[in-house]
Design a protein around this motif. Structure first.
Motif, PDB file in Angstrom:
ATOM      1  N   GLN A 143       1.405   6.870  -6.650  1.00  0.00           N
ATOM      2  CA  GLN A 143       0.275   7.760  -6.935  1.00  0.00           C
ATOM      3  C   GLN A 143       0.665   9.214  -6.680  1.00  0.00           C
ATOM      4  O   GLN A 143       0.352  10.094  -7.478  1.00  0.00           O
ATOM      5  CB  GLN A 143      -0.927   7.389  -6.080  1.00  0.00           C
ATOM      6  N   TRP A 144       1.355   9.483  -5.585  1.00  0.00           N
ATOM      7  CA  TRP A 144       1.788  10.854  -5.289  1.00  0.00           C
ATOM      8  C   TRP A 144       2.730  11.351  -6.379  1.00  0.00           C
ATOM      9  O   TRP A 144       2.671  12.496  -6.781  1.00  0.00           O
ATOM     10  CB  TRP A 144       2.466  10.929  -3.946  1.00  0.00           C
ATOM     11  N   ASN A 158       2.333   1.747  -3.477  1.00  0.00           N
ATOM     12  CA  ASN A 158       1.286   2.237  -4.387  1.00  0.00           C
ATOM     13  C   ASN A 158       0.967   3.702  -4.131  1.00  0.00           C
ATOM     14  O   ASN A 158       0.758   4.476  -5.069  1.00  0.00           O
ATOM     15  CB  ASN A 158       0.030   1.376  -4.267  1.00  0.00           C
ATOM     16  N   THR A 159       0.921   4.094  -2.865  1.00  0.00           N
ATOM     17  CA  THR A 159       0.648   5.488  -2.520  1.00  0.00           C
ATOM     18  C   THR A 159       1.772   6.390  -3.006  1.00  0.00           C
ATOM     19  O   THR A 159       1.519   7.478  -3.548  1.00  0.00           O
ATOM     20  CB  THR A 159       0.458   5.635  -0.990  1.00  0.00           C
ATOM     21  N   CYS A 160       3.008   5.973  -2.823  1.00  0.00           N
ATOM     22  CA  CYS A 160       4.149   6.766  -3.298  1.00  0.00           C
ATOM     23  C   CYS A 160       4.101   6.930  -4.814  1.00  0.00           C
ATOM     24  O   CYS A 160       4.374   8.014  -5.338  1.00  0.00           O
ATOM     25  CB  CYS A 160       5.468   6.121  -2.869  1.00  0.00           C
ATOM     26  N   ALA A 196       0.833  -1.208   0.000  1.00  0.00           N
ATOM     27  CA  ALA A 196       0.000   0.000   0.000  1.00  0.00           C
ATOM     28  C   ALA A 196       0.865   1.254   0.000  1.00  0.00           C
ATOM     29  O   ALA A 196       0.564   2.240  -0.699  1.00  0.00           O
ATOM     30  CB  ALA A 196      -0.938  -0.003   1.201  1.00  0.00           C
ATOM     31  N   LEU A 197       1.940   1.225   0.760  1.00  0.00           N
ATOM     32  CA  LEU A 197       2.853   2.374   0.817  1.00  0.00           C
ATOM     33  C   LEU A 197       3.503   2.630  -0.541  1.00  0.00           C
ATOM     34  O   LEU A 197       3.568   3.781  -1.002  1.00  0.00           O
ATOM     35  CB  LEU A 197       3.925   2.140   1.882  1.00  0.00           C
TER      36      LEU A 197
END
Length: 113
Positions: free
Chosen positions: A29-30, A25-27, A22-23
């Motif tokens: 996305q950012w 994927n979030t990075c 999840a981390l």
């Protein structure tokens, strides 16, 4: 950076590495949303730039923490390790920050002539 140490401690304790996935994927996305944060005009003060700088600092610290701890991680994306994913995002972010904006000919100052 305290948040990166917290993230690493969670990653080290988890069994299925869902937090790590999840981390990452979030990075990603950012990073994909960097144009909104950096803005298209470098001459305009953008209050979001410090957030992007903080994001880059977070990527750096996470990469260093992963390399320092040499965690045995199973998570890989297309055969690429999480540390390399973070390093790649950091490198691309750095390139985007120093890349000069494309200017049209009408914006170019010809004062030297």
């Amino acid at each position: 950076m305290p948040i990166s140490r917290l993230c690493i401690s969670i990653i080290a304790k988890e069994q299925k590495e869902t937090f790590l996935e999840a981390l990452l994927n979030t990075c990603r996305q950012w990073y994909q949303e960097r144009d909104k944060v950096l803005g298209s005009n470098a001459n305009v003060k953008n209050p979001s730039r410090p957030r992007f700088t903080a994001f880059m600092a977070f990527l750096t610290e996470m990469f260093c923490q992963l390399k320092r701890r040499q965690l045995q991680l199973r998570t890989q994306c297309d055969g690429i390790s999480p540390a390399l994913i973070l390093l790649t995002l950091l490198a691309k972010s750095c390139e985007d920050c120093v890349k000069p904006p494309v200017r049209s000919l009408s914006e170019v100052s010809l004062d030297c002539y």
